[in-house]
Write an enzyme that holds these catalytic residues in place. Sequence first.
Site, mmCIF file in Angstrom:
data_model
loop_
_atom_site.group_PDB
_atom_site.id
_atom_site.type_symbol
_atom_site.label_atom_id
_atom_site.label_comp_id
_atom_site.label_asym_id
_atom_site.label_seq_id
_atom_site.Cartn_x
_atom_site.Cartn_y
_atom_site.Cartn_z
ATOM 1 N N GLU A 30 0.841 -1.202 0.000
ATOM 2 C CA GLU A 30 0.000 0.000 0.000
ATOM 3 C C GLU A 30 0.865 1.237 0.000
ATOM 4 O O GLU A 30 2.018 1.213 0.460
ATOM 5 C CB GLU A 30 -0.912 -0.005 1.241
ATOM 6 C CG GLU A 30 -1.808 1.220 1.331
ATOM 7 C CD GLU A 30 -2.979 1.073 2.288
ATOM 8 O OE1 GLU A 30 -3.136 0.009 2.911
ATOM 9 O OE2 GLU A 30 -3.738 2.044 2.402
ATOM 10 N N GLU A 174 -12.907 -2.274 1.818
ATOM 11 C CA GLU A 174 -13.530 -2.073 3.139
ATOM 12 C C GLU A 174 -14.545 -0.931 3.149
ATOM 13 O O GLU A 174 -14.636 -0.157 4.100
ATOM 14 C CB GLU A 174 -12.434 -1.838 4.203
ATOM 15 C CG GLU A 174 -11.487 -2.997 4.318
ATOM 16 C CD GLU A 174 -10.517 -2.861 5.476
ATOM 17 O OE1 GLU A 174 -10.536 -1.850 6.190
ATOM 18 O OE2 GLU A 174 -9.699 -3.783 5.663
ATOM 19 N N GLU A 287 -6.142 -9.202 2.571
ATOM 20 C CA GLU A 287 -5.269 -8.530 3.549
ATOM 21 C C GLU A 287 -5.274 -9.390 4.805
ATOM 22 O O GLU A 287 -6.343 -9.618 5.361
ATOM 23 C CB GLU A 287 -5.753 -7.115 3.921
ATOM 24 C CG GLU A 287 -5.454 -6.056 2.900
ATOM 25 C CD GLU A 287 -5.848 -4.664 3.384
ATOM 26 O OE1 GLU A 287 -5.741 -4.378 4.594
ATOM 27 O OE2 GLU A 287 -6.311 -3.864 2.544
HETATM 28 O O1 AHR Z 1 -4.047 -0.777 8.716
HETATM 29 C C1 AHR Z 1 -3.991 -0.748 7.297
HETATM 30 C C2 AHR Z 1 -5.372 -0.802 6.760
HETATM 31 O O2 AHR Z 1 -6.050 -1.950 7.273
HETATM 32 C C3 AHR Z 1 -5.552 -0.922 5.268
HETATM 33 O O3 AHR Z 1 -5.251 0.252 4.563
HETATM 34 C C4 AHR Z 1 -7.009 -1.273 5.221
HETATM 35 O O4 AHR Z 1 -7.397 -1.944 4.060
HETATM 36 C C5 AHR Z 1 -7.232 -2.116 6.477
HETATM 37 O O5 AHR Z 1 -8.258 -1.601 7.267
#
Ligand code: AHR
Length: 495
Positions: A30, A174, A287
């Site tokens: 990210e 999300e 994730e």
């Molecule tokens: O803590 C990182 C974040 O965790 C990411 O950007 C998101 O997709 C998830 O809530």
Amino acid sequence: MTTAPDATIEVSPARAQIEYSRHLFGHFIEHFHRQVYGGIFEPGSPLADARGFRQDVLEALRELKVPNVRWPGGCFVSTYDWVHGIGPDRKPTFDPAWRVNDPNTFGTDEFIAWCEALGADPYICTNAGTGTPREMSEWLEYTNRPTGSRWADLRAEHGHPTPYGVPFWSIGNENYGDWELGAKTGAEWAAFVTESAKLMLRVDPDVKLLAAAFEDKDWILPLLEQAGRYLSYISIHGYWDKLHEVNRPTDYLGAMSKTLGPESQIALVRAMIEVSGQSHIKIAFDEWNLRGWHHPVGNTPEAIQARDLNDDNSTYTMADAIFSAAFLNSCLRNSDKVSMANLAPTVNTRGPLFVHETGVVRRTTFHVMQMYANLLGPRVIDSAVQSVPLDTGHGEVPLVDAVATGDDEGNIVLALVNKSADEAASVRVRVDGVALSGTYGATVLRGDNPDAFNDVENPDAVTPETTTVQFTDGTIQLPPHSITICTAPKASFAS
Ligand code: AHR
């Protein structure tokens, strides 16, 4: 009288064998802290090539046989305008998700080139927060359509006439959570995903579409009933040691107490997919990490600076390794339905590879990903595992976690996890009723204590040992806090 083993595994090759997807060993990166800038991409570094790609990082990640990388977010993507990251004239933009400026010097073309250098499929997550279906479809046109239309011609102008063929596209990240910019209700989400998916499939009918989801029937059922026919996967996320606001990583037994979380989450989502009738839909755990990323709320320099605490290598111990092995075993056991899992992230923050100015550190989780991606057979074999409990002080979990895989020669490759912090575990293994006996090749990751970690000064405190293991009348001893991957040759059990 022989004492009963701590665990038994009955492996039944004659029954089910499932070829699992290599995308279970996927990764996520990210635009957050030093994952991209100062992680994989560092123009001017003596360790980077002319494109700015850190070669030592690529070299290390190639050891993990990374099948795909999801990018650019995560929360970042929910306000990301992909057009800012293409072409010769990149200008920094303010990123409201993480409250910092993004230089935009690493954008779509750089990401795809980096994936190509790594040998991984690119997976693009689109902006379903402030973005529109049209912007998603134009992004897809830019990457995947042949020249002759505005956005594909622009790609050619930028030096890439041949379509990239990006295979994986997620609609949103999300969007169910209030923390996400551009959050939506379940009903809004189902309609939005439907229209986005229709438009994207008109641009490229061959892409695999995913959509953000979570284990809530009021979210998943409308989504699948309305948009399921256009989707290949639904995406779920998991961070079990939640450190976003307070950076106080749980200890070893605390981490062990969380090892059943992933499989119960998978079971819930499986059931909801079943109820929806959209049985073709697969699960992408796109994730996952034991440790949530630390990023306290606020725009203050202190809040932003606090993100450096993610870089504390002493945080990533055998607890992270054992949890990660148990997570991968959960996905392998459910690999008829779980077809992708992306470690979040792949570099820096809580990732398996720590990148510093003059090199990299392979954290304990790096070695788990390397062992699983390189040593297991390509098929999961039906097996029944019974284990005594481990009392973690926060509830009981099975002491031993195990998965059996098969290779093309008919050998059995076992992934055996002992969660005890201080005691060996005895495991009896039978294959079609035959107790394994003999000395087999193995790779063992354990460290010299449950809190062992790797760091810049001591990068090899925890490394996999290539060794042999002894099965006596079917029973093997697993060291404390260890992951053992061993191969039982076909001749040792097949008559
Ligand atoms: O803590 C990182 C974040 O965790 C990411 O950007 C998101 O997709 C998830 O809530």
